[in-house]
Design an enzyme around this catalytic site. Structure first.
Site, PDB file in Angstrom:
ATOM      1  CG  HIS A  32      -1.926  -1.092   1.232  1.00  0.00           C
ATOM      2  ND1 HIS A  32      -3.281  -0.850   1.214  1.00  0.00           N
ATOM      3  CD2 HIS A  32      -1.799  -2.439   1.239  1.00  0.00           C
ATOM      4  CE1 HIS A  32      -3.943  -1.999   1.226  1.00  0.00           C
ATOM      5  NE2 HIS A  32      -3.050  -2.977   1.250  1.00  0.00           N
ATOM      6  CG  ASP A 130      -5.232   1.965   1.973  1.00  0.00           C
ATOM      7  OD1 ASP A 130      -6.186   1.222   1.673  1.00  0.00           O
ATOM      8  OD2 ASP A 130      -4.037   1.646   1.811  1.00  0.00           O
ATOM      9  CB  ALA A 368      15.065  -9.087  -5.904  1.00  0.00           C
TER      10      ALA A 368
END
Length: 491
Positions: A32, A130, A368
């Site tokens: 988020h 949100d 990564a």
């Protein structure tokens, strides 16, 4: 907004001499935060004043790994502020702690946020919150600040969430037990021919709604409340989810589809001759040695494996995936977070044949640079948990997927990847070494051509949507003008 309205707004803004002030507040989870940071940068690039609210826990990690605050210093007035996330400072914030966080935010975050909005200077013209945090609508109404909600999930999953009360009424959920999990779900318009019981969000598998229905009701109620917001922002694009968006628009009249956000941000930075930034994924330390390893591999020979920032695997699940990867004989780059294995785990727990197989064809990292990895020419497939950010990043990169969803929206996303968009395979509920081995070989070799064409077509459409004149490009412009009008009406 019409041309006369836009010109009038521009004149009034010139008179006002102050850009609109937008406060952005994500749920304090990495996926988020990442997507809403991308939105924050897009708005700041457009000249708006942005205040980004984050939890102290997350904010303390941003400068540690990616120095995210420093990259926003080019925007005058951009500010990071913190509000509590409802959890104790020593809470591990791993595993499935979402409901605990949501409960704590009502008690601790809501009053702190309200006080901040009252005291902040300059005053706030708009809150972009949100969409899972419905109490932002209460605060906005009390303080007379317009609230635009941002849902970080896919449109298809949003529509399923919205239909949950109807699914309950029709007896289609809960699902699970001894029933046929492949039965079709009929009460979600637009999905009647392919959505199965096993494709519903994970919390729909509650055995008893009276006892375990809190999660189900929470997601349904918050989704329906979003219809009362000033507008709704979705990180998607019309060519990807147009059919379902047409259903959603019957309940949410003002929707801005402005995704894929990470690709949109690249476009805007390029237009302003700014160097495209690294991913905003700054809550974990990135191991860039994996890029050097990829540089040594053949074209499209590597399957990239990552199950996101939250999901936890049991020792048994980890071993099954690992055996499947090694037995496939395909080269693999696998993100194994230190906190991703539930219970004790150490090098002594790894069988010798897995260590040897990994040394020969694999590479493991703690974390990564995912966008860069998916864009790398050596990567030919993605074994993913089907989180929406990861799904969009794979779509933009044109990389076919194997989907192993874990919870929440991921089950719906994985069904769309396999059955609607035809850009991958769905592995939900069937994770063992033989299944992993077969699907990796199918994706990377046996059936590769079935997916590559669809994946490349969708990648082209995604990039067109955020290019000049594209649907998402134009929708972002409309969103910005909408926010400017809010500011003018308030003044």
């Amino acid at each position: 907004m019409s041309d006369p309205e836009a010109k009038c707004a521009a004149r009034l803004m010139e008179d006002k001499k102050q850009p609109p002030h937008v406060v952005i507040f994500p749920l304090p989870l990495q996926g988020h935060v990442n997507s809403m940071l991308q939105l924050a940068e897009l708005l700041a690039l457009s000249g708006l004043k942005v205040t980004f609210l984050n939890s102290p826990h997350n904010h303390n990690h941003l400068p540690q790994f990616a120095d995210v605050p420093a990259r926003f210093t080019k925007f005058p007035g951009f500010e990071f502020r913190t509000v509590p996330d409802g959890l104790a400072d020593d809470h591990p914030r791993t595993g499935r702690f979402l409901l605990e966080m949501l409960d704590g935010m009502i008690v601790k975050t809501k009053p702190s946020l309200r006080d901040l909005l009252v005291d902040i200077n300059p005053s706030v013209d708009c809150i972009i919150g949100d969409g899972i945090l419905g109490y932002l609508l209460d605060i906005g109404e009390e303080l007379e600040i317009p609230v635009i909600q941002f849902r970080t999930i896919s449109a298809c999953c949003l529509w399923v969430y919205y239909r949950i009360p109807d699914l309950i009424g029709a007896g289609e959920i809960p699902v699970g037990g001894n029933e046929d999990m492949d039965r079709l779900i009929k009460m979600v318009e637009g999905m009647e021919n392919f959505l199965r019981g096993r494709d519903l969000p994970s919390f729909c598998r509650a055995k008893n709604l009276e006892v375990e229905g809190t999660r189900v009701q929470t997601f349904a109620q918050e989704t329906r409340r979003s219809a009362t917001a000033h507008a709704l922002i979705l990180n998607t694009f019309e060519d990807l989810e147009g059919p379902i968006l047409s259903h959603i628009r019957t309940k949410f009249p003002k929707i801005y589809t402005i995704g894929p956000l990470h690709a949109h941000l690249r476009t805007k930075l390029s237009e302003k001759n700014l160097v495209s930034s690294d991913s905003l994924n700054g809550i974990r330390e990135v191991d860039r040695s994996c890029i050097s390893w990829l540089d040594q591999q053949a074209m499209h020979s590597v399957v990239y494996v990552s199950f996101g920032s939250i999901a936890g695997l049991t020792r048994e699940q980890l071993l099954e995936v690992w055996y499947g990867l090694v037995k496939s004989k395909v080269r693999f780059l696998w993100v194994v977070r230190p906190d991703s294995v539930l219970g004790h785990w150490g090098d002594e727990d790894v069988p010798v044949e897995l260590m040897e197989g990994t040394e020969e064809r694999g590479y493991l990292v703690d974390w990564a640079p995912q966008e860069e990895v998916l864009d790398h020419w050596a990567v030919g497939g993605f074994l993913t948990h089907s989180g929406w950010n990861s799904t969009l990043e794979s779509v933009v990169a044109g990389v076919p997927m194997i989907c192993w969803p874990q919870f929440a929206d991921q089950h719906v996303n994985s069904r769309y990847v396999s059955e609607v968009w035809k850009i991958g395979l769905d592995m939900k509920d069937f994770c063992d070494r033989h299944v992993v081995e077969k699907l990796v070989n199918d994706l990377m070799e046996e059936k590769r051509e079935e997916f590559v064409g669809s994946a490349r077509t969708m990648a082209k459409l995604a990039k067109e949507s955020v290019s000049f004149g594209g649907s998402s490009y134009c929708n972002l412009d409309s969103l910005i003008e909408d926010i400017k009008l809010m500011s003018l009406k308030k003044s």
